[in-house]
Design an enzyme around this catalytic site. Structure first.
Site, PDB file in Angstrom:
ATOM      1  N   GLU A  40      50.402  18.482  12.446  1.00 18.00           N
ATOM      2  CA  GLU A  40      51.019  18.730  11.134  1.00 18.00           C
ATOM      3  C   GLU A  40      50.834  20.208  10.858  1.00 18.00           C
ATOM      4  O   GLU A  40      49.698  20.662  10.646  1.00 18.00           O
ATOM      5  CB  GLU A  40      50.321  17.916  10.035  1.00 18.00           C
ATOM      6  CG  GLU A  40      50.303  16.415  10.263  1.00 18.00           C
ATOM      7  CD  GLU A  40      51.630  15.763   9.952  1.00 18.00           C
ATOM      8  OE1 GLU A  40      52.498  16.419   9.342  1.00 18.00           O
ATOM      9  OE2 GLU A  40      51.811  14.596  10.328  1.00 18.00           O
ATOM     10  N   CYS A  89      51.229  22.267   1.982  1.00 16.33           N
ATOM     11  CA  CYS A  89      52.153  22.333   3.117  1.00 16.33           C
ATOM     12  C   CYS A  89      53.548  21.872   2.702  1.00 16.33           C
ATOM     13  O   CYS A  89      54.537  22.245   3.320  1.00 16.33           O
ATOM     14  CB  CYS A  89      51.633  21.457   4.253  1.00 16.33           C
ATOM     15  SG  CYS A  89      51.220  19.807   3.708  1.00 16.33           S
TER      16      CYS A  89
HETATM   17  P1  NAP Z   1      43.920  26.710  10.587  1.00 17.40           P
HETATM   18  O1  NAP Z   1      43.298  28.038  10.477  1.00 17.40           O
HETATM   19  O2  NAP Z   1      44.887  26.464  11.666  1.00 17.40           O
HETATM   20  O3  NAP Z   1      42.711  25.666  10.640  1.00 17.40           O
HETATM   21  C1  NAP Z   1      42.934  24.296  10.628  1.00 17.40           C
HETATM   22  C2  NAP Z   1      41.757  23.573  11.233  1.00 17.40           C
HETATM   23  O4  NAP Z   1      41.669  23.879  12.618  1.00 17.40           O
HETATM   24  C3  NAP Z   1      40.410  23.955  10.635  1.00 17.40           C
HETATM   25  O5  NAP Z   1      39.611  22.808  10.524  1.00 17.40           O
HETATM   26  C4  NAP Z   1      39.846  24.913  11.672  1.00 17.40           C
HETATM   27  O6  NAP Z   1      38.448  24.966  11.674  1.00 17.40           O
HETATM   28  C5  NAP Z   1      40.336  24.249  12.930  1.00 17.40           C
HETATM   29  N1  NAP Z   1      40.357  25.089  14.114  1.00 17.40           N
HETATM   30  C6  NAP Z   1      40.605  26.406  14.197  1.00 17.40           C
HETATM   31  N2  NAP Z   1      40.570  26.805  15.486  1.00 17.40           N
HETATM   32  C7  NAP Z   1      40.278  25.701  16.216  1.00 17.40           C
HETATM   33  C8  NAP Z   1      40.097  25.451  17.616  1.00 17.40           C
HETATM   34  N3  NAP Z   1      40.224  26.432  18.510  1.00 17.40           N
HETATM   35  N4  NAP Z   1      39.787  24.207  18.013  1.00 17.40           N
HETATM   36  C9  NAP Z   1      39.669  23.207  17.124  1.00 17.40           C
HETATM   37  N5  NAP Z   1      39.830  23.384  15.786  1.00 17.40           N
HETATM   38  C10 NAP Z   1      40.148  24.610  15.347  1.00 17.40           C
HETATM   39  O7  NAP Z   1      44.706  26.323   9.252  1.00 17.40           O
HETATM   40  P2  NAP Z   1      44.246  26.432   7.758  1.00 17.40           P
HETATM   41  O8  NAP Z   1      44.188  27.882   7.416  1.00 17.40           O
HETATM   42  O9  NAP Z   1      43.050  25.590   7.492  1.00 17.40           O
HETATM   43  O10 NAP Z   1      45.474  25.729   7.032  1.00 17.40           O
HETATM   44  C11 NAP Z   1      46.638  26.431   6.623  1.00 17.40           C
HETATM   45  C12 NAP Z   1      47.849  25.979   7.370  1.00 17.40           C
HETATM   46  O11 NAP Z   1      47.883  24.582   7.489  1.00 17.40           O
HETATM   47  C13 NAP Z   1      49.122  26.362   6.669  1.00 17.40           C
HETATM   48  O12 NAP Z   1      49.957  27.020   7.553  1.00 17.40           O
HETATM   49  C14 NAP Z   1      49.742  25.052   6.264  1.00 17.40           C
HETATM   50  O13 NAP Z   1      51.132  25.036   6.292  1.00 17.40           O
HETATM   51  C15 NAP Z   1      49.204  24.101   7.237  1.00 17.40           C
HETATM   52  N6  NAP Z   1      49.112  22.774   6.632  1.00 17.40           N
HETATM   53  C16 NAP Z   1      49.950  21.824   7.075  1.00 17.40           C
HETATM   54  C17 NAP Z   1      49.897  20.559   6.540  1.00 17.40           C
HETATM   55  C18 NAP Z   1      50.807  19.463   7.020  1.00 17.40           C
HETATM   56  O14 NAP Z   1      50.541  18.324   6.697  1.00 17.40           O
HETATM   57  N7  NAP Z   1      51.831  19.756   7.761  1.00 17.40           N
HETATM   58  C19 NAP Z   1      48.969  20.267   5.550  1.00 17.40           C
HETATM   59  C20 NAP Z   1      48.126  21.275   5.118  1.00 17.40           C
HETATM   60  C21 NAP Z   1      48.198  22.540   5.679  1.00 17.40           C
HETATM   61  P3  NAP Z   1      37.641  26.172  10.979  1.00 17.40           P
HETATM   62  O15 NAP Z   1      38.002  26.153   9.540  1.00 17.40           O
HETATM   63  O16 NAP Z   1      36.230  25.799  11.248  1.00 17.40           O
HETATM   64  O17 NAP Z   1      38.091  27.416  11.671  1.00 17.40           O
END
Ligand code: NAP
Length: 519
Positions: free
Chosen positions: A256, A295
């Site tokens: 997602e 999102c």
């Molecule tokens: P993110 O930086 O991609 O992080 C998401 C999750 O991934 C966090 O728990 C992060 O952990 C983890 N993560 C990061 N690197 C990883 C790796 N190498 N291996 C495993 N896990 C890893 O995203 P975010 O800043 O939290 O969220 C913002 C984005 O999410 C926006 O672009 C938004 O559009 C999208 N979003 C989409 C939806 C949907 O349902 N489509 C819903 C909400 C948000 P850490 O925090 O510990 O780094």
């Protein structure tokens, strides 16, 4: 300073070292730390597979549903405490906090209800059986069996409570144990939720483990029957998809990700009508709720060219009244973004939209006039409305998600052009259409429906009862193709499919039907 812990192998685990900091985004002050260093992820996965999985699979749907109901009720009882945590660590207003927390309890309750309705089965029969050859005896059935692995859940920062609970509700009801990981920056709320879940004792050992902080080498330990459900940014999604163990074992993965959600005002809607007023109300909600960190938030506002100036001034009038500042202060509608990095990304994103031909028509992104807070310390972004009258198909307006209170008005000449431009989002979570014109509804859904996971259509008769486009309901799917990640969650019992293996079972009809409890 609060120290958060992980819950693994049936106990709370304090990671080694200083760990990563969590901040209060309103003041910028550090409020907690967390670390996963020292966790043996191979053991965590094995504990889920060997203890949680068999225990859950032995439970009926009704029993799994009853456990979810206990979680829902118990979390609801501590709602006020959770709201306070969300305000402090997430920078949410009270209303935004409720959106996340009530979303969690409501989704758990919904899946509890599905469990109750399914009763004493332990797996699902998928559709009717079918005679396979000439003999009426030789028959085939499809079953949906809980997968004998672990469901790894990785969540984004914006919904620490709902994001965790909506995923675990589907997995637990399907009969799969979960290892869940919130985003580190806003993990305090997820931690409090997990503490309460553990206290209830509603789930068997190994059914739910909680990784509070970095994922470490967790994904290196997934194997054939495990699944990975990820919510977050598209670049992290790419990293996850390309994890060698996921590729090697063909691990089922649900993503997602980002979405440039669009809303369209039909050319038949008159300025000043009730439907028009509802459209304006929804756009403002989608721009400002959770400071635009949803999102499903509306990023592109398509309006008939003749109505663009009017809509622009109506939106500006409403946005001008919105107070930005300390989310704990009465009257503030937009709190800070969750992290300094999110704030910087939003500022950079607005510049990108401007570079793509959009002009700021309202707002100052660097919100100086914040209520009850210091704009230099908190991570504030002021509601910002842009307008793009004539942009190319490859403009950033159609391709770049600014994850904040930011949206762009796009005037359109006719329905075909509007539908074409909506689809330029490259695959979205939701698009919406406000119209009373029956033909327009059919044509629109046909043209853009399959580019999205969800389409909301609003008319005069539903404007008072509809949801705002960004709201996700447990009964309808959430997810979308292309840029949105290609995933699908929720959707009632459809949400269990990801955690289930469909298996065709062929044999003697009577024997199979007795074995599956069909006679
Ligand atoms: P993110 O930086 O991609 O992080 C998401 C999750 O991934 C966090 O728990 C992060 O952990 C983890 N993560 C990061 N690197 C990883 C790796 N190498 N291996 C495993 N896990 C890893 O995203 P975010 O800043 O939290 O969220 C913002 C984005 O999410 C926006 O672009 C938004 O559009 C999208 N979003 C989409 C939806 C949907 O349902 N489509 C819903 C909400 C948000 P850490 O925090 O510990 O780094």
């Amino acid at each position: 300073m609060i120290r958060l812990k992980s819950y693994v192998l049936g106990t709370w685990h304090d990671g080694e070292g200083d760990g990563s900091p969590l901040h209060n985004p309103t003041t910028g002050a550090q409020m907690a730390t967390t670390s996963t260093a020292g966790i043996d992820f191979a053991k965590v996965m094995a504990f889920g597979r060997d203890q949680g999985g068999p225990a859950l699979r032995a439970m009926t749907f009704a029993a799994r549903g009853a456990a979810l109901k206990t979680l829902s009720k118990s979390l609801y009882e501590m709602r006020e405490e959770l709201i306070a945590v969300s305000i402090e660590n997430g920078g949410t207003t009270r209303s935004d906090a409720k959106f996340d927390i009530d979303g969690a309890t409501a989704t758990l309750a919904a899946y509890a209800g599905y469990g109750k309705a399914l009763g004493d089965k332990t797996f699902l029969v998928d559709g009717d059986g079918e005679q396979l050859m000439r003999s009426a005896r030789f028959y085939g059935y499809h079953l949906k069996m809980p997968r004998p692995g672990v469901a790894v859940h990785i969540n984004a920062f914006n919904f620490p409570s709902w994001g965790m609970c909506e995923k675990l509700a589907c997995a637990i009801l399907a009969g799969m144990p979960v290892v869940t990981k919130p985003a580190t920056s806003t993990a305090l709320l997820a931690y409090k939720v997990m503490e309460r879940i553990v206290e209830t004792g509603a789930l068997p050992a190994g059914a739910l483990q909680f990784i509070c902080g970095s994922a470490g080498d967790m994904l290196d330990h997934v194997t054939a029957h495990d699944v990975v459900a990820f919510t977050g940014g598209s670049s992290t999604a790419k990293t996850i998809r390309s994890t060698p163990a996921i590729i090697e074992h063909n691990v089922r993965t649900n993503i997602e990700a980002d979405s440039i959600n669009a809303t369209v005002l039909g050319a038949d809607v008159e300025r000043g009508s009730e439907l028009y007023a509802g459209f304006v109300r929804h756009v403002v909600t989608e721009m400002t709720q959770k400071a635009g960190q949803k999102c499903t938030g509306t990023r592109r506002i398509f309006v008939p060219a003749a109505l663009a100036d009017g809509l622009q001034s109506d939106l500006i009038e409403q946005l001008s009244d919105i107070k930005v500042g300390n989310p704990a202060t009465d009257g503030v509608r937009v709190g800070p973004l969750a992290t300094k990095r999110q704030q910087e990304d939003a500022f950079a994103g607005i510049e990108k939209l401007k570079g793509g031909g959009a002009q700021v028509v309202f707002g100052s992104p660097k919100a100086e006039a914040v209520v009850d807070a210091d704009a230099d310390k908190g991570f504030f972004v002021g509601p910002t409305l842009l307008r793009a009258d004539d942009v190319s198909d490859d403009s950033a307006v159609h391709a770049h998600e600014v994850f904040g209170p930011v949206s762009t008005i796009l005037p359109y000449p006719d329905d075909d052009v509007a539908a074409h431009r909506v689809a330029l989002g490259g695959g979205g979570l939701v698009c919406s259409l406000y119209t009373n014109d029956q033909d327009r509804v059919g044509a629109y859904v046909q043209k853009v429906g399959a580019c999205h996971g969800r389409v909301l259509v609003v008319n005069d008769k539903t404007i008072d009862s509809t949801i705002s486009p960004g709201m996700v309901l447990p009964s309808c799917i959430h997810g979308g193709p292309g840029r949105a990640g290609g995933g699908e969650e929720l959707g009632g019992l459809r949400g269990l499919d990801f955690y289930s293996q469909r298996v065709a079972v062929q044999g003697d009809r009577g024997q199979l039907e007795r074995a599956f409890g069909l006679r």
